[in-house]
Design an enzyme around this catalytic site. Structure first.
Site, mmCIF file in Angstrom:
data_model
loop_
_atom_site.group_PDB
_atom_site.id
_atom_site.type_symbol
_atom_site.label_atom_id
_atom_site.label_comp_id
_atom_site.label_asym_id
_atom_site.label_seq_id
_atom_site.Cartn_x
_atom_site.Cartn_y
_atom_site.Cartn_z
ATOM 1 N N HIS A 79 -45.598 46.621 19.887
ATOM 2 C CA HIS A 79 -44.991 47.263 18.726
ATOM 3 C C HIS A 79 -43.527 47.616 18.976
ATOM 4 O O HIS A 79 -42.759 47.799 18.029
ATOM 5 C CB HIS A 79 -45.775 48.531 18.366
ATOM 6 C CG HIS A 79 -45.787 48.860 16.911
ATOM 7 N ND1 HIS A 79 -45.576 47.919 15.914
ATOM 8 C CD2 HIS A 79 -45.992 50.035 16.250
ATOM 9 C CE1 HIS A 79 -45.654 48.498 14.729
ATOM 10 N NE2 HIS A 79 -45.888 49.783 14.900
ATOM 11 N N ASN A 129 -42.852 55.255 12.437
ATOM 12 C CA ASN A 129 -42.995 55.531 11.006
ATOM 13 C C ASN A 129 -41.797 56.254 10.397
ATOM 14 O O ASN A 129 -41.651 56.275 9.172
ATOM 15 C CB ASN A 129 -44.260 56.349 10.737
ATOM 16 C CG ASN A 129 -45.513 55.518 10.920
ATOM 17 O OD1 ASN A 129 -45.485 54.452 11.533
ATOM 18 N ND2 ASN A 129 -46.617 55.984 10.374
ATOM 19 N N ASN A 175 -44.445 49.603 9.061
ATOM 20 C CA ASN A 175 -44.093 51.000 8.792
ATOM 21 C C ASN A 175 -42.653 51.339 9.173
ATOM 22 O O ASN A 175 -41.997 52.145 8.494
ATOM 23 C CB ASN A 175 -45.057 51.935 9.524
ATOM 24 C CG ASN A 175 -46.459 51.887 8.944
ATOM 25 O OD1 ASN A 175 -46.636 51.678 7.744
ATOM 26 N ND2 ASN A 175 -47.460 52.063 9.786
#
Length: 279
Positions: A79, A129, A175
């Site tokens: 990620h 996020n 996100n």
């Protein structure tokens, strides 16, 4: 009588299934709403006086911002591959030792230059996020327009070994990108999407993206980082006239403009991709 009972059971099952999905939808919607509220709260701390000072410092030449999206403290995970690409870019530019924390932008920055273009490298120190808060603050501080912000992030729908330049458009479920779109109030930012592939078997997506690359994947990743930096330098070296010819950014016009542009794709050799998909 038996048929009525079956219909009743089926009706209850469908009703319960509907309620389940409605609850799930509400959870997702609430999560996005809370994230948006958090973005707004953190952005309310923008530092107007400092924005003016930085604007005076960087008045000459083109300014661009390259952002490696990710989670602080989770470097090395799929990620946070955007951060790995940014680290490789800093090394190529010979400025890897110049990272400095900047509390005003909630991140780490390097100010460098690529062919007379001022380039700011940014690694947000906020959760994925709400990465957009850091991006918006840096854009304000250095006087950089949304269309001159290049986001680098992981992409589930591309296999490891493939990298893609996307010129604006929707967040596609990412996100970090969604946070940037929300905070900058436009979707015109170009993105370098680095494929990480979807999980195999029963591995949950969340565990997959937060996991680290396997030893076989790391071999492919080395080539990915090199090609990603090549592509970033190519984008940063484009003539200003090309950029100037684009229409001004706007929240409403970003998606429409993006639909008219094509994605630029690059991938590692077939052998490397094959090795990645077998992992």
């Amino acid at each position: 009588m038996g048929r009525m009972k079956k219909v009743t059971v089926l009706s209850r099952f469908c009703g319960n299934l509907y309620l389940f999905f409605m609850k799930l939808l509400n959870i997702v919607t609430m999560r996005r709403l809370l994230t948006r509220v958090l973005n707004r709260v953190l952005l309310s701390e923008l530092f107007t006086p400092l924005m003016g000072i930085e604007a005076e410092i960087h008045t000459q030449g083109r300014r661009k911002l390259v952002v490696g999206l990710g989670n602080p403290g989770m470097e090395g995970t799929r990620h946070s591959v955007g951060m790995a690409v940014l680290g490789a870019l800093a090394a190529r530019l010979g400025v890897a030792d110049r990272w400095r924390g900047d509390k005003h932008v909630s991140g780490e920055v390097i100010v460098s230059e690529v062919q007379q273009t001022h380039v700011v490298l940014l690694r947000p120190r906020l959760l994925m996020n709400i990465n957009g808060v850091s991006v918006a603050k840096a854009a304000g501080k250095y006087g950089i327009r949304p269309e001159d912000i290049l986001l680098v992030h992981d992409e589930l729908d591309k296999p490891l070994g493939k990298i893609v330049i996307k010129h604006g458009g929707s967040a596609r479920g990412h996100n970090g990108v969604r946070s940037c779109v929300d905070c900058l109030q436009t979707d015109v930012m170009p993105r370098l999407r680095v494929g990480i592939g979807r999980p195999t078997g029963k591995t949950p997506v969340e565990r997959h993206v937060l996991g680290r690359f396997s030893s076989e994947e790391k071999k492919v990743l080395e080539s990915v980082l090199v090609q990603s930096v090549d592509l970033l330098l190519s984008q940063l070296s484009q003539e200003d006239s090309q950029q100037e010819s684009q229409p001004p950014s706007s929240p409403a016009g970003g998606r429409q403009a993006a639909q008219k542009r094509k994605e630029t794709e690059r991938s590692s050799s077939p052998a490397e991709i094959s090795a990645a998909t077998q992992c």
